[in-house]
Design a protein around this motif. Structure first.
Motif, short mmCIF file in Angstrom:
data_model
loop_
_atom_site.label_atom_id
_atom_site.label_comp_id
_atom_site.label_asym_id
_atom_site.label_seq_id
_atom_site.Cartn_x
_atom_site.Cartn_y
_atom_site.Cartn_z
N VAL A 1 0.87 -1.18 0.00
CA VAL A 1 0.00 0.00 0.00
C VAL A 1 0.90 1.22 0.00
O VAL A 1 1.81 1.33 0.83
CB VAL A 1 -0.92 0.02 1.24
CG1 VAL A 1 -1.70 1.31 1.32
CG2 VAL A 1 -1.85 -1.18 1.23
N ALA A 2 0.66 2.14 -0.94
CA ALA A 2 1.47 3.36 -1.04
C ALA A 2 0.57 4.57 -1.13
O ALA A 2 -0.47 4.53 -1.81
CB ALA A 2 2.39 3.29 -2.27
N LEU B 1 -1.93 4.00 -4.26
CA LEU B 1 -1.56 2.81 -5.03
C LEU B 1 -1.66 1.59 -4.13
O LEU B 1 -1.22 1.62 -2.98
CB LEU B 1 -0.13 2.93 -5.57
CG LEU B 1 0.56 1.65 -6.07
CD1 LEU B 1 -0.11 1.16 -7.35
CD2 LEU B 1 2.04 1.90 -6.31
N VAL B 2 -2.25 0.52 -4.66
CA VAL B 2 -2.27 -0.79 -4.01
C VAL B 2 -1.83 -1.81 -5.04
O VAL B 2 -2.30 -1.78 -6.19
CB VAL B 2 -3.69 -1.14 -3.49
CG1 VAL B 2 -3.75 -2.57 -3.01
CG2 VAL B 2 -4.10 -0.18 -2.39
N CYS B 3 -0.94 -2.72 -4.69
CA CYS B 3 -0.51 -3.75 -5.64
C CYS B 3 -0.09 -5.00 -4.88
O CYS B 3 0.21 -4.96 -3.68
CB CYS B 3 0.62 -3.27 -6.53
SG CYS B 3 2.15 -2.87 -5.67
N GLY C 1 1.43 -13.47 -19.27
CA GLY C 1 1.03 -13.69 -17.88
C GLY C 1 -0.32 -13.11 -17.57
O GLY C 1 -0.96 -12.43 -18.38
N ARG C 2 -0.79 -13.36 -16.36
CA ARG C 2 -2.07 -12.84 -15.91
C ARG C 2 -1.96 -11.35 -15.63
O ARG C 2 -0.89 -10.84 -15.31
CB ARG C 2 -2.51 -13.58 -14.64
CG ARG C 2 -2.68 -15.07 -14.83
CD ARG C 2 -2.91 -15.78 -13.51
NE ARG C 2 -4.09 -15.27 -12.83
CZ ARG C 2 -4.48 -15.67 -11.63
NH1 ARG C 2 -3.75 -16.56 -10.96
NH2 ARG C 2 -5.58 -15.19 -11.09
N PRO C 3 -3.07 -10.62 -15.75
CA PRO C 3 -3.03 -9.19 -15.43
C PRO C 3 -2.54 -8.97 -14.00
O PRO C 3 -2.95 -9.66 -13.07
CB PRO C 3 -4.49 -8.74 -15.60
CG PRO C 3 -5.09 -9.74 -16.54
CD PRO C 3 -4.41 -11.04 -16.24
N ALA C 4 -1.65 -8.00 -13.84
CA ALA C 4 -1.12 -7.72 -12.51
C ALA C 4 -2.22 -7.17 -11.60
O ALA C 4 -3.07 -6.39 -12.03
CB ALA C 4 0.01 -6.70 -12.61
N ALA C 5 -2.21 -7.59 -10.35
CA ALA C 5 -3.20 -7.12 -9.37
C ALA C 5 -2.73 -5.79 -8.80
O ALA C 5 -1.77 -5.73 -8.03
CB ALA C 5 -3.38 -8.15 -8.26
N CYS C 6 -3.40 -4.71 -9.20
CA CYS C 6 -3.05 -3.40 -8.67
C CYS C 6 -4.19 -2.43 -8.92
O CYS C 6 -5.08 -2.69 -9.73
CB CYS C 6 -1.76 -2.87 -9.31
SG CYS C 6 -1.94 -2.45 -11.05
N GLU D 1 -6.79 -8.95 -10.02
CA GLU D 1 -7.64 -9.28 -8.87
C GLU D 1 -7.59 -8.17 -7.82
O GLU D 1 -7.24 -8.38 -6.67
CB GLU D 1 -7.22 -10.62 -8.28
CG GLU D 1 -7.43 -11.78 -9.26
CD GLU D 1 -7.08 -13.11 -8.64
OE1 GLU D 1 -6.67 -13.14 -7.47
OE2 GLU D 1 -7.18 -14.13 -9.35
N ALA D 2 -7.95 -6.98 -8.27
CA ALA D 2 -8.08 -5.82 -7.38
C ALA D 2 -9.43 -5.19 -7.65
O ALA D 2 -10.10 -5.50 -8.64
CB ALA D 2 -6.95 -4.82 -7.61
N ALA D 3 -9.84 -4.29 -6.76
CA ALA D 3 -11.14 -3.65 -6.91
C ALA D 3 -11.10 -2.28 -6.26
O ALA D 3 -10.30 -2.02 -5.36
CB ALA D 3 -12.25 -4.50 -6.29
#
Length: 382
Positions: A16-17, A24-26, A71-76, A94-96
């Motif tokens: 968490v930034a 920003l969350v990733c 690859g899979r979409p980055a979670a951010c 996998e973020a929301a």
């Protein structure tokens, strides 16, 4: 929370930034994703140092994500202010994001299976939540004003920016400067006129006065959901034509001569999940373990609503909460462990046949899989 620029981290295993009003969350970096995470953190820092806003951060993050191959979409997820009171959001993997508006409406943005989702939410915005899958609840004592910490998401208030007024135009050379009258006292001034949602004061110079019928749509109403046939109460609240009382102000509709018209449908209620989450019903909701991969979500016909359980009894694409005109129904999508409904006041759940819409009454409880539930609540009784 009140209007500070700090965030409250949610428990979790990601990063968490926060820098000022930019967030920003990733997912936590590993050997493969470390360069991507470093590039996102650098984009956040550089945009903040340059005094950039949310749209600039979204553009930078989109370029970083587009440079990743395979690859899979980055979670951010990233977000920041847009204009005086709006918000720009980007969500990937996998973020929301959950955005709460000042008028009580809630908007959700989820990452798509083929790339990030971008959205600019028109304000005024009250609060923001960015979260990875499995994020916990915010600890109210934690505050993050600047920096990077471990976590599964963040929640923060959104502060309105003061609009910069243009400098006054100089007076013509051949005309003396007019002296502004002394400001009125509070007693002299009286109450201010109501301000429509577009920000223009009623009766402003150059804006023609509009006469509003008691049974026609108010011309300044903010667009809402899909257009449906309805009627207005005398206070200009749009209602189900079958309603005996207004769902907003409670006034009787029985003594009015109503003329139905097509207008934007308001939210039909809320889903109250057993974990405390509240989801306003503005659009169809697809409930499941991996709803973001469902074709209804990919094609934009429904919003993803993720529910999981320890027994993994919830299918990836389990049940659809479907909105048609003024009705709310549930449709089991052929799930392995089924969907059941308990009517208001009933003692037992009744299992639904697959692919068959069943209308929900306010107060009905829906069981998803073996144990998870949500309840439909609405004041739009007819």
């Amino acid at each position: 929370m009140t209007g500070g620029a700090f965030a409250r981290p949610l428990p979790g295993d990601g990063l968490v930034a926060q820098e000022g009003e930019l967030s920003l969350v990733c997912a936590a970096p590993d050997a493969v994703t470390a360069p991507l995470v470093d590039a996102l953190l650098a984009a956040l820092r550089e945009v903040a140092e340059a005094g950039g806003d949310g749209p600039e951060l979204v553009r930078r993050a989109a370029r970083v994500l587009a440079a990743r191959r395979g690859g899979r979409p980055a979670a951010c997820a990233v977000a920041g202010p847009s204009g005086a009171s709006g918000l720009a959001v980007l969500v990937s993997g996998e973020a929301a994001a959950r955005v709460m508006l000042a008028d009580g409406r809630e908007m959700r943005v989820g990452g798509g299976p083929h790339g990030p989702s971008e959205r600019t939410v028109e304000g005024p915005v009250a609060s923001l939540e960015l979260a990875l899958g499995g994020a916990g609840r915010a600890e109210p004592r934690l505050r993050l004003a600047s920096g990077v910490v471990r976590g599964g998401g963040l929640r923060r208030a959104v502060r309105r920016r003061a609009a910069s007024a243009p400098p006054p135009a100089p007076p013509p050379a051949d005309r003396p400067m007019a002296v502004a009258p002394a400001p009125a006292t509070a007693v002299e001034r009286g109450p201010l006129p109501p301000t429509p949602v577009d920000g223009t004061p009623a009766g402003a110079e150059g804006a023609p006065e509009e006469k509003v019928s008691l049974i026609r749509r108010h011309p300044k109403r903010r667009p809402g959901g899909p257009r449906v046939l309805g009627v207005n109460c005398k206070n200009e609240h749009f209602n189900d034509p079958r309603a005996h009382y207004c769902a907003v102000c409670g006034i009787s509709m029985l003594q009015l001569t109503l003329s139905p018209f097509h207008g934007p449908r308001p939210p039909l209620g809320v889903l109250l999940l057993d974990d405390g989450q509240a989801v306003p019903l503005e659009d169809d909701q697809l409930v499941g373990r991996r709803p973001e991969r469902a074709p209804e979500v990919a094609e934009g016909r429904a919003h993803p609503l993720r529910m999981t359980d320890a027994e993994e009894s919830i299918s990836r694409r389990h049940v659809l909460v479907r909105l048609r005109e003024w009705q709310v129904a549930v449709v089991d999508l052929g799930s392995a462990n089924g969907t059941a409904v308990r009517a208001p006041g009933a003692a037992e759940f009744v299992r639904l046949p697959p692919d068959t819409p069943v209308e929900l009454a306010p107060g009905a409880t829906v069981r998803v899989g073996l144990a998870r539930t949500f309840r439909f609540e609405s004041n739009r009784n007819v």
